[in-house]
Design an enzyme around this catalytic site. Structure first.
Site: not given
Length: 290
Positions: A20, A41, A52, A150, A166, A222
């Protein structure tokens, strides 16, 4: 939309996630002049995600996302060269994905992947744009090759309990489009040498239709980019959710050999990364593996 007809922008963009956020980001990058796009992917197109994932339609359901993604981009931006890499962005795969990349766009949907990408980009001195969308809110943060601030300056480490994403909290389709567009804008700015996008986080609220850009500060403590940074290698156990297949298998996961669309990019089989800590000669990405 017809994209990719503007002035050519030098540099290869690595897009992690063809969903999306990745779809709108890819369209905007192509329209902005990017000609080399490397996409990773490992998923398939699902009908429940079509609201989406704007590059796909009903006929794509069940197909590998990378295949449908590349075809859709070729129709919209024929001058764009898409280097498809099937698989996940894992510690084992990172060394083969980063060579030749000028900026990374993180369009993933889980914290483990985002932290892994953040760590790899910091250690390889590669600028990265993190983009996320949950419910009605989108957030985008661009991080320089030197970090400070960062991703870990803000969020420190992976959540210990369930965190909304999601899949669990849902997301409004247009919000993903906004996140992708902002991420592409930040990536194009980085390719143009504009450092003003670093050190800020953009937040879009779809319910109030407001977009804010807030300056964020680096954290001296950090673990990734602080004065005494403790993270110097990539250990798969640190990102258990993102690397489940790697941890549960005797053999490491793979990223497929490059598959090119309308272009002939060089193979990314090298285990070297593009930058060293000094920004000069190549160096190995230490994954902590034997």
């Amino acid at each position: 939309m017809s994209g990719g007809d503007g002035e050519t922008v030098r540099g290869c963009v690595l897009l992690v996630g063809a969903g999306g956020i990745g779809g709108p980001a890819a369209i905007a990058l192509a329209a902005g002049g990017v000609r080399d796009l490397r996409v990773v992917d490992d998923d398939q197109v699902e009908i429940t995600n079509l609201h989406r994932q704007i590059l796909f339609d009903d006929d794509d359901v069940g197909r590998p996302k990378l295949e449908a993604f590349a075809e859709a981009l070729r129709r919209r931006a024929p001058r764009l060269r898409v280097d498809r890499r099937g698989g996940r962005f894992t510690p084992s795969a990172a060394a083969a994905l980063l060579p030749g990349v000028s900026v990374v766009v993180d369009a993933t949907d889980n914290f483990a992947s985002r932290f892994l990408i953040a760590d790899v980009c910091r250690l390889t001195r590669t600028p990265v744009v993190h983009a996320a969308a949950v419910r009605w809110r989108a957030t985008v943060m661009a991080v320089s090759a030197d970090g400070g601030p960062c991703y870990r300056c803000l969020f420190e480490d992976l959540p210990t309990g369930d965190a909304p994403d999601c899949a669990t909290a849902g997301v409004a389709g247009p919000v993903c489009g906004v996140a992708g567009a902002i991420a592409a804008d930040r990536a194009l700015a980085i390719l143009a040498g504009d450092s003003s996008v670093f050190g800020r986080i953009a937040t879009f609220d779809g319910l109030s239709d407001t977009l804010r850009s807030v300056r964020v500060a680096a954290r001296s403590t950090c673990a990734l980019c602080g004065e005494r940074a403790a993270i110097s290698t990539i250990d798969a156990s640190r990102y258990a959710n993102a690397c489940a297949s790697e941890l549960d298998s005797d053999s490491p996961p793979h990223v497929d050999s490059p598959t090119h669309v309308d272009g002939d990019l060089e193979s990314g089989s090298s285990t070297h990364v593009a930058r060293s800590r000094e920004g000069g000669s190549p160096t190995h990405l230490n994954t902590g593996e034997q």
